[in-house]
Design a protein around this motif. Structure first.
Motif, PDB file in Angstrom:
ATOM      1  N   TRP A  44     -46.146   4.641 -65.198  1.00 21.34           N
ATOM      2  CA  TRP A  44     -47.161   5.688 -65.339  1.00 21.34           C
ATOM      3  C   TRP A  44     -48.453   5.053 -65.838  1.00 21.34           C
ATOM      4  CZ3 TRP A  44     -45.678  11.207 -67.193  1.00 21.34           C
ATOM      5  CH2 TRP A  44     -46.751  12.080 -67.022  1.00 21.34           C
ATOM      6  N   MET A  51     -50.181  11.596 -59.200  1.00 20.62           N
ATOM      7  CA  MET A  51     -49.360  12.764 -59.538  1.00 20.62           C
ATOM      8  C   MET A  51     -50.212  14.027 -59.578  1.00 20.62           C
ATOM      9  SD  MET A  51     -46.373  11.586 -62.175  1.00 20.62           S
ATOM     10  CE  MET A  51     -47.402  10.828 -63.400  1.00 20.62           C
ATOM     11  N   ALA A  53     -40.148  11.164 -69.031  1.00 17.05           N
ATOM     12  CA  ALA A  53     -41.288  10.338 -68.630  1.00 17.05           C
ATOM     13  C   ALA A  53     -42.553  10.778 -69.360  1.00 17.05           C
ATOM     14  CB  ALA A  53     -41.499  10.430 -67.122  1.00 17.05           C
ATOM     15  N   ILE A  94     -36.660  11.222 -65.617  1.00 17.14           N
ATOM     16  CA  ILE A  94     -37.844  11.976 -65.208  1.00 17.14           C
ATOM     17  C   ILE A  94     -38.271  12.911 -66.328  1.00 17.14           C
ATOM     18  CG2 ILE A  94     -38.704  13.769 -63.645  1.00 17.14           C
ATOM     19  CD1 ILE A  94     -36.954  12.463 -61.438  1.00 17.14           C
ATOM     20  N   THR A 153     -43.446   5.230 -70.118  1.00 17.64           N
ATOM     21  CA  THR A 153     -42.945   4.950 -68.777  1.00 17.64           C
ATOM     22  C   THR A 153     -43.854   3.903 -68.149  1.00 17.64           C
ATOM     23  OG1 THR A 153     -42.175   7.244 -68.620  1.00 17.64           O
ATOM     24  CG2 THR A 153     -42.328   5.993 -66.564  1.00 17.64           C
ATOM     25  N   LEU A 168     -43.486   7.661 -59.564  1.00 18.62           N
ATOM     26  CA  LEU A 168     -43.028   6.760 -60.616  1.00 18.62           C
ATOM     27  C   LEU A 168     -41.771   5.988 -60.217  1.00 18.62           C
ATOM     28  CD1 LEU A 168     -43.573   8.991 -63.775  1.00 18.62           C
ATOM     29  CD2 LEU A 168     -45.136   7.329 -62.736  1.00 18.62           C
ATOM     30  N   PHE A 189     -43.760  14.701 -68.723  1.00 16.73           N
ATOM     31  CA  PHE A 189     -43.080  15.663 -67.864  1.00 16.73           C
ATOM     32  C   PHE A 189     -43.229  17.064 -68.456  1.00 16.73           C
ATOM     33  CE2 PHE A 189     -39.398  18.213 -66.788  1.00 16.73           C
ATOM     34  CZ  PHE A 189     -39.305  18.064 -65.421  1.00 16.73           C
ATOM     35  N   PHE A 199     -42.528  13.142 -59.417  1.00 19.23           N
ATOM     36  CA  PHE A 199     -42.160  12.088 -60.362  1.00 19.23           C
ATOM     37  C   PHE A 199     -41.299  11.023 -59.689  1.00 19.23           C
ATOM     38  CE2 PHE A 199     -43.842  14.975 -63.397  1.00 19.23           C
ATOM     39  CZ  PHE A 199     -44.099  14.252 -64.554  1.00 19.23           C
ATOM     40  N   ARG A 200     -40.348  11.470 -58.849  1.00 22.72           N
ATOM     41  CA  ARG A 200     -39.499  10.509 -58.133  1.00 22.72           C
ATOM     42  C   ARG A 200     -40.344   9.593 -57.257  1.00 22.72           C
ATOM     43  NH1 ARG A 200     -36.405  15.166 -56.866  1.00 22.72           N
ATOM     44  NH2 ARG A 200     -34.710  15.336 -58.330  1.00 22.72           N
ATOM     45  N   TYR A 211     -41.844  19.525 -58.224  1.00 22.39           N
ATOM     46  CA  TYR A 211     -42.343  18.851 -59.421  1.00 22.39           C
ATOM     47  C   TYR A 211     -41.533  17.576 -59.684  1.00 22.39           C
ATOM     48  CZ  TYR A 211     -44.015  18.298 -64.236  1.00 22.39           C
ATOM     49  OH  TYR A 211     -44.566  17.821 -65.392  1.00 22.39           O
ATOM     50  N   TYR A 212     -40.208  17.700 -59.659  1.00 21.76           N
ATOM     51  CA  TYR A 212     -39.355  16.526 -59.829  1.00 21.76           C
ATOM     52  C   TYR A 212     -39.641  15.486 -58.750  1.00 21.76           C
ATOM     53  CZ  TYR A 212     -36.249  18.443 -63.435  1.00 21.76           C
ATOM     54  OH  TYR A 212     -35.736  18.931 -64.608  1.00 21.76           O
TER      55      TYR A 212
END
Length: 75
Positions: free
Chosen positions: A31, A39, A23, A20, A28, A12, A62, A8-9, A4-5
């Motif tokens: 986004w 995503m 976010a 994160i 953000t 985004l 998030f 985002f890395r 999941y992280y």
């Protein structure tokens, strides 16, 4: 949770875990609508799930994503 992280890395381009976790759409810059659907697609692939239209609309941060995945039995 690491996958999941990573979404985002990657999407985004955020490396800092704290950034994160904070976010969200509208807060953000990275986004945008394209990143949003990227995503969604990556999360569906990573967790072998399918989001509903309502899920896509409700995925706004998030934390809301964590809740959506928890509702699907992921976390």
């Amino acid at each position: 949770m690491e996958a999941y992280y990573q979404v985002f890395r990657d999407v985004l381009d955020i490396g800092n875990k704290e950034e994160i976790e904070h976010a969200s759409i509208g807060e953000t810059d990275e986004w945008d609508s394209f990143a949003h659907f990227e995503m969604i697609t990556r999360l569906e692939d990573a967790y072998h799930i399918q989001f509903t239209g309502e899920d896509v609309i409700n995925f706004k941060s998030f934390e809301s994503g964590v809740c959506l995945l928890r509702d699907k039995g992921i976390f």
